[in-house]
Design a protein around this motif. Sequence first.
Motif, PDB file in Angstrom:
ATOM      1  N   SER A 273     -15.838  26.412 -10.705  1.00  0.00           N
ATOM      2  CA  SER A 273     -16.537  25.329 -10.006  1.00  0.00           C
ATOM      3  C   SER A 273     -15.536  24.499  -9.205  1.00  0.00           C
ATOM      4  N   PRO A 274     -15.952  23.992  -8.038  1.00  0.00           N
ATOM      5  CA  PRO A 274     -15.025  23.142  -7.270  1.00  0.00           C
ATOM      6  C   PRO A 274     -14.821  21.761  -7.902  1.00  0.00           C
ATOM      7  N   PHE A 275     -15.720  21.321  -8.781  1.00  0.00           N
ATOM      8  CA  PHE A 275     -15.538  19.967  -9.354  1.00  0.00           C
ATOM      9  C   PHE A 275     -16.123  19.782 -10.745  1.00  0.00           C
ATOM     10  N   ASP A 276     -17.176  20.520 -11.125  1.00  0.00           N
ATOM     11  CA  ASP A 276     -17.879  20.164 -12.362  1.00  0.00           C
ATOM     12  C   ASP A 276     -17.458  21.045 -13.539  1.00  0.00           C
ATOM     13  N   ASP A 277     -16.171  20.984 -13.857  1.00  0.00           N
ATOM     14  CA  ASP A 277     -15.602  21.830 -14.904  1.00  0.00           C
ATOM     15  C   ASP A 277     -14.469  21.023 -15.528  1.00  0.00           C
ATOM     16  N   ARG A 278     -14.387  20.986 -16.837  1.00  0.00           N
ATOM     17  CA  ARG A 278     -13.414  20.056 -17.447  1.00  0.00           C
ATOM     18  C   ARG A 278     -11.961  20.434 -17.136  1.00  0.00           C
ATOM     19  N   HIS A 279     -11.657  21.723 -17.020  1.00  0.00           N
ATOM     20  CA  HIS A 279     -10.283  22.101 -16.680  1.00  0.00           C
ATOM     21  C   HIS A 279      -9.949  21.752 -15.233  1.00  0.00           C
ATOM     22  N   VAL A 280     -10.948  21.877 -14.366  1.00  0.00           N
ATOM     23  CA  VAL A 280     -10.744  21.500 -12.957  1.00  0.00           C
ATOM     24  C   VAL A 280     -10.513  19.981 -12.854  1.00  0.00           C
ATOM     25  N   ILE A 281     -11.353  19.218 -13.528  1.00  0.00           N
ATOM     26  CA  ILE A 281     -11.217  17.752 -13.478  1.00  0.00           C
ATOM     27  C   ILE A 281      -9.874  17.313 -14.077  1.00  0.00           C
TER      28      ILE A 281
ATOM     29  N   VAL B  76       0.857  -1.191   0.000  1.00  0.00           N
ATOM     30  CA  VAL B  76       0.000   0.000   0.000  1.00  0.00           C
ATOM     31  C   VAL B  76       0.890   1.237   0.000  1.00  0.00           C
ATOM     32  N   LEU B  77       0.610   2.156  -0.913  1.00  0.00           N
ATOM     33  CA  LEU B  77       1.322   3.431  -0.957  1.00  0.00           C
ATOM     34  C   LEU B  77       0.333   4.554  -0.698  1.00  0.00           C
ATOM     35  N   LEU B  78       0.830   5.619  -0.057  1.00  0.00           N
ATOM     36  CA  LEU B  78      -0.003   6.787   0.241  1.00  0.00           C
ATOM     37  C   LEU B  78       0.441   7.956  -0.630  1.00  0.00           C
ATOM     38  N   LYS B  79      -0.493   8.527  -1.387  1.00  0.00           N
ATOM     39  CA  LYS B  79      -0.193   9.698  -2.214  1.00  0.00           C
ATOM     40  C   LYS B  79      -0.541  10.931  -1.387  1.00  0.00           C
ATOM     41  N   LEU B  80       0.481  11.689  -1.003  1.00  0.00           N
ATOM     42  CA  LEU B  80       0.322  12.700   0.042  1.00  0.00           C
ATOM     43  C   LEU B  80       0.014  14.096  -0.512  1.00  0.00           C
ATOM     44  N   GLU B  81      -1.253  14.293  -0.875  1.00  0.00           N
ATOM     45  CA  GLU B  81      -1.681  15.641  -1.273  1.00  0.00           C
ATOM     46  C   GLU B  81      -1.771  16.565  -0.057  1.00  0.00           C
ATOM     47  N   THR B  82      -1.598  16.007   1.123  1.00  0.00           N
ATOM     48  CA  THR B  82      -1.434  16.825   2.335  1.00  0.00           C
ATOM     49  C   THR B  82      -0.208  17.723   2.206  1.00  0.00           C
ATOM     50  N   MET B  83       0.754  17.310   1.364  1.00  0.00           N
ATOM     51  CA  MET B  83       1.994  18.071   1.188  1.00  0.00           C
ATOM     52  C   MET B  83       1.910  19.051   0.022  1.00  0.00           C
ATOM     53  N   GLN B  84       0.747  19.062  -0.662  1.00  0.00           N
ATOM     54  CA  GLN B  84       0.560  20.003  -1.770  1.00  0.00           C
ATOM     55  C   GLN B  84       0.555  21.443  -1.232  1.00  0.00           C
ATOM     56  N   ASN B  85       0.987  22.416  -2.027  1.00  0.00           N
ATOM     57  CA  ASN B  85       0.784  23.820  -1.671  1.00  0.00           C
ATOM     58  C   ASN B  85      -0.686  24.012  -1.302  1.00  0.00           C
ATOM     59  N   THR B  86      -0.958  24.780  -0.271  1.00  0.00           N
ATOM     60  CA  THR B  86      -2.299  25.021   0.304  1.00  0.00           C
ATOM     61  C   THR B  86      -2.816  23.836   1.118  1.00  0.00           C
ATOM     62  N   GLY B  87      -2.116  22.714   1.152  1.00  0.00           N
ATOM     63  CA  GLY B  87      -2.521  21.580   1.984  1.00  0.00           C
ATOM     64  C   GLY B  87      -3.605  20.703   1.394  1.00  0.00           C
ATOM     65  N   ALA B  88      -3.918  20.851   0.107  1.00  0.00           N
ATOM     66  CA  ALA B  88      -4.900  19.967  -0.514  1.00  0.00           C
ATOM     67  C   ALA B  88      -4.739  20.003  -2.040  1.00  0.00           C
ATOM     68  N   PHE B  89      -5.232  18.924  -2.686  1.00  0.00           N
ATOM     69  CA  PHE B  89      -5.077  18.758  -4.138  1.00  0.00           C
ATOM     70  C   PHE B  89      -5.830  19.791  -4.957  1.00  0.00           C
ATOM     71  N   LYS B  90      -6.817  20.497  -4.371  1.00  0.00           N
ATOM     72  CA  LYS B  90      -7.686  21.369  -5.165  1.00  0.00           C
ATOM     73  C   LYS B  90      -6.917  22.447  -5.913  1.00  0.00           C
ATOM     74  N   LEU B  91      -5.701  22.738  -5.461  1.00  0.00           N
ATOM     75  CA  LEU B  91      -4.867  23.704  -6.167  1.00  0.00           C
ATOM     76  C   LEU B  91      -4.615  23.273  -7.611  1.00  0.00           C
ATOM     77  N   ARG B  92      -4.541  21.970  -7.858  1.00  0.00           N
ATOM     78  CA  ARG B  92      -4.238  21.488  -9.226  1.00  0.00           C
ATOM     79  C   ARG B  92      -5.326  21.932 -10.203  1.00  0.00           C
ATOM     80  N   GLY B  93      -6.575  21.645  -9.851  1.00  0.00           N
ATOM     81  CA  GLY B  93      -7.681  21.987 -10.741  1.00  0.00           C
ATOM     82  C   GLY B  93      -7.853  23.492 -10.867  1.00  0.00           C
ATOM     83  N   ALA B  94      -7.747  24.197  -9.745  1.00  0.00           N
ATOM     84  CA  ALA B  94      -7.927  25.654  -9.773  1.00  0.00           C
ATOM     85  C   ALA B  94      -6.862  26.304 -10.650  1.00  0.00           C
ATOM     86  N   THR B  95      -5.622  25.838 -10.533  1.00  0.00           N
ATOM     87  CA  THR B  95      -4.528  26.407 -11.332  1.00  0.00           C
ATOM     88  C   THR B  95      -4.760  26.149 -12.816  1.00  0.00           C
TER      89      THR B  95
END
Length: 323
Positions: A147-155, A40-59
Amino acid sequence: MTLALSIAEIRQAATTIAPHVCRTPLRVSSGLSQYNGAEVLLKLETMQNTGAFKLRGATNKLLSLDDAERSAGVIAVSTGNHGRGVAFAAAKLGLHAVVCMSELVPTVKVEAIRALGAEMVITGKSQDEAEETALAMIAELGLVYVSPFDDRHVIAGQGTIGLELMAAVPALDTIIVPVSGGGLIGGISVAAKALRPDVRIVGVTMDRGAAMYESIKAGKPVQVEEMVSLADSLGGGIGSNNRYTFDLVHALVDDMVLVTEAQIADAMAWLYWNERIVAEGAGAVGVAALLNGFAGGGRTVAIVSGCNVDMADFTEIVRERAP
Ligand SMILES: *Cc1c(COP(=O)(O)O)cnc(C)c1O
């Protein structure tokens, strides 16, 4: 079957956002590997800038805008990680960002996003009322809604996690992903299944107000009553006019499991005491599923999606569960 989103868009997102986001660590958990009978491996988006993965979609969304949209600025409705992601990305790219919140959101959360440079609009007694204000501001000022999730660039932005996993983990059998609106699991699924069609994707959410779970069960987007949960970042609906994520989850996700509040708290404490990882409730649901035998099977990656938790609450949870 044709999907609304292609791996080409996710590859494009990976190139676009690379200068602005971290390629997060992927760490073996020997304790969880023992439970699971396979790595089992853990993908640590806790270490992402801002502390969560949502930065990826927003950017990725902000970088997709044309000059007129960029000068108009962006607007988001969020109480947490999405607001942080939009505010951080906007500051980095030199755009004006407005984040709307209801009067019920705690001051610490408001101040955390204001500190990133966003204009905060505090309005109404609920998230729905904050949304109405956002719509009025869009009509008046021409701001671009993120949108926090329902947008193709965010996804596509969230899907870059899937590309990172496929590049790093040979012979990956199962990916376990926290689910709310479904942008994270939708994007990861498109990338992972394009490269490895037989990989199993398991979505996990809390048993209190699981909108995507109930919607998949009903065969169409349904409303659920919102309840207080340790996994507060998983709250909220999927939208009755859902455009992308319902279809992606329906087509690509193999299994959805629910975890209880006690299982989430235990998983947060387990991650802290065994792995020295601080995860918020939403970030720990995948580990909760693994520890209770609901998920996993073969070589498995669990996405630990964020770390933004009130530290007074967190220390109480882990102290009560000290080994
Ligand atoms: C938003 C969020 C999720 C869920 O992502 P969706 O794309 O809405 O499914 C999971 N974990 C954390 C920490 C989040 O902020």
